[in-house]
Scaffold this active site. Structure first.
Site, PDB file in Angstrom:
ATOM      1  N   GLN A  31       0.833  -1.202   0.000  1.00  0.00           N
ATOM      2  CA  GLN A  31       0.000   0.000   0.000  1.00  0.00           C
ATOM      3  C   GLN A  31       0.866   1.249   0.000  1.00  0.00           C
ATOM      4  OE1 GLN A  31      -2.140  -0.714   3.704  1.00  0.00           O
ATOM      5  NE2 GLN A  31      -0.245  -1.518   4.539  1.00  0.00           N
ATOM      6  N   HIS A  62      -7.222   3.548  20.908  1.00  0.00           N
ATOM      7  CA  HIS A  62      -6.506   2.394  21.451  1.00  0.00           C
ATOM      8  C   HIS A  62      -6.982   2.015  22.845  1.00  0.00           C
ATOM      9  CE1 HIS A  62      -3.158   3.439  18.421  1.00  0.00           C
ATOM     10  NE2 HIS A  62      -3.797   2.357  18.010  1.00  0.00           N
ATOM     11  N   ASP A  86       0.983   0.113  13.806  1.00  0.00           N
ATOM     12  CA  ASP A  86       1.565   1.289  14.464  1.00  0.00           C
ATOM     13  C   ASP A  86       1.988   0.997  15.897  1.00  0.00           C
ATOM     14  OD1 ASP A  86      -0.855   1.953  16.277  1.00  0.00           O
ATOM     15  OD2 ASP A  86      -1.738   1.973  14.274  1.00  0.00           O
ATOM     16  N   ASP A 156      -7.839  -4.685  14.675  1.00  0.00           N
ATOM     17  CA  ASP A 156      -7.435  -3.283  14.505  1.00  0.00           C
ATOM     18  C   ASP A 156      -7.115  -3.080  13.035  1.00  0.00           C
ATOM     19  OD1 ASP A 156      -6.502  -0.729  14.709  1.00  0.00           O
ATOM     20  OD2 ASP A 156      -4.702  -1.227  15.862  1.00  0.00           O
TER      21      ASP A 156
END
Length: 282
Positions: A31, A62, A86, A156
């Site tokens: 990506q 989060h 991340d 996530d």
């Protein structure tokens, strides 16, 4: 890239972010990945033109996807995170000293490496924790082959476009279900219902045949415009979403975790859905 970056996730509704400084802008194996600085949101990561996380408000997303299900369950030992390159979700989960193992499955290793380099304020030293089992693999394929059981699975993911699209299918959710322990919980990010109603409706329709208890809960995250964000909730242990504030206060105090958004009161209130969202869930 300079000036402004335009996000066109919602079709006719576009969002513009001023770019003060570009830290990375290139195509990974999977990506396009951009990390830049914005005066309001701090450091921002975007994948294929869609904002994923920002330095200033990542704590809301989060904390609510990690602490809420962990404290609702009350005895989480093994956690599986699908996505989350991340490292922010990983960092929050690892704050729970009773968690023995976290398996994290991320498709794009470059996201992890660049997050460690440019977003250390989000991931901290989570990737160095000995409880982490990091797997670089397609999350859908991992779940299909998985034989372990987890107390909590956190999806996530990106939005259901590009590489993340397969993480919103009935087959994927069914594979997640078979890898949950008896009292296990599956939570998912399901976008902003005001703009992404189909996404939430679809996930709920897939959850209902496989879980005894299905709903969503919500949190308002400034980056994701258009209203509060929905998080899917599926479990066979009825009542986990109804743990009292008093009990949550006991569990939260015992965890010795400091938060900036999550509180036991916010936890309970997050399941109180506006009518238009409840209709999507139903």
């Amino acid at each position: 890239m300079s000036g402004w970056i335009t996000e066109a996730l919602h079709g006719d509704f576009h969002t513009n972010f001023r770019v003060n400084k570009v830290l990375f802008d290139n195509q990974t194996e999977h990506q396009n990945l951009v990390i830049y600085e914005n005066e309001i949101y701090g450091r921002v990561m975007a994948l294929d033109g869609v904002t994923q996380i920002t330095e200033r408000d990542e704590f809301i997303y989060h904390e609510m996807l990690a602490h809420l299900p962990i404290l609702a369950h009350g005895n989480v030992r093994k956690v599986l995170i699908i996505g989350g390159g991340d490292g922010g979700m990983l960092e929050e989960v690892l704050k729970h000293k009773d968690v023995d193992k976290v398996t994290m499955v991320e498709l794009d290793r470059t996201v992890i490496e660049l997050s460690k380099e440019h977003l250390p304020m989000i991931c901290g030293d989570a990737f160095d924790d000995p409880r982490l089992d990091l797997v670089i693999k397609d999350g859908c394929l991992f779940m299909k082959e998985c034989c372990e059981k987890y107390d909590l699975i956190i999806v996530d993911s990106t939005d259901p476009i590009g590489p993340g699209e397969v993480l919103f299918t009935d087959n994927f959710y069914t594979d997640c279900k078979k890898c949950l322990s008896e009292d296990g919980i599956l939570v998912t990010q399901n976008g902003v219902p005001f703009h992404q109603a189909t996404e939430l409706k679809s996930t709920m329709s897939f959850f209902k045949p496989i879980f005894e208890e299905t709903t969503c809960y919500m949190a308002t995250i400034p980056t994701y415009v258009g209203g509060p964000m929905a998080f899917g909730w599926g479990t066979d242990k009825a009542g986990l979403k109804d743990v009292s504030v008093a009990e949550l206060q006991v569990r939260f105090a015992a965890s010795e975790i400091e938060t900036d958004y999550y509180t036991p009161e916010v936890h309970r209130a997050a399941f109180a859905l506006p009518k238009y969202v409840q209709e999507l869930v139903d």
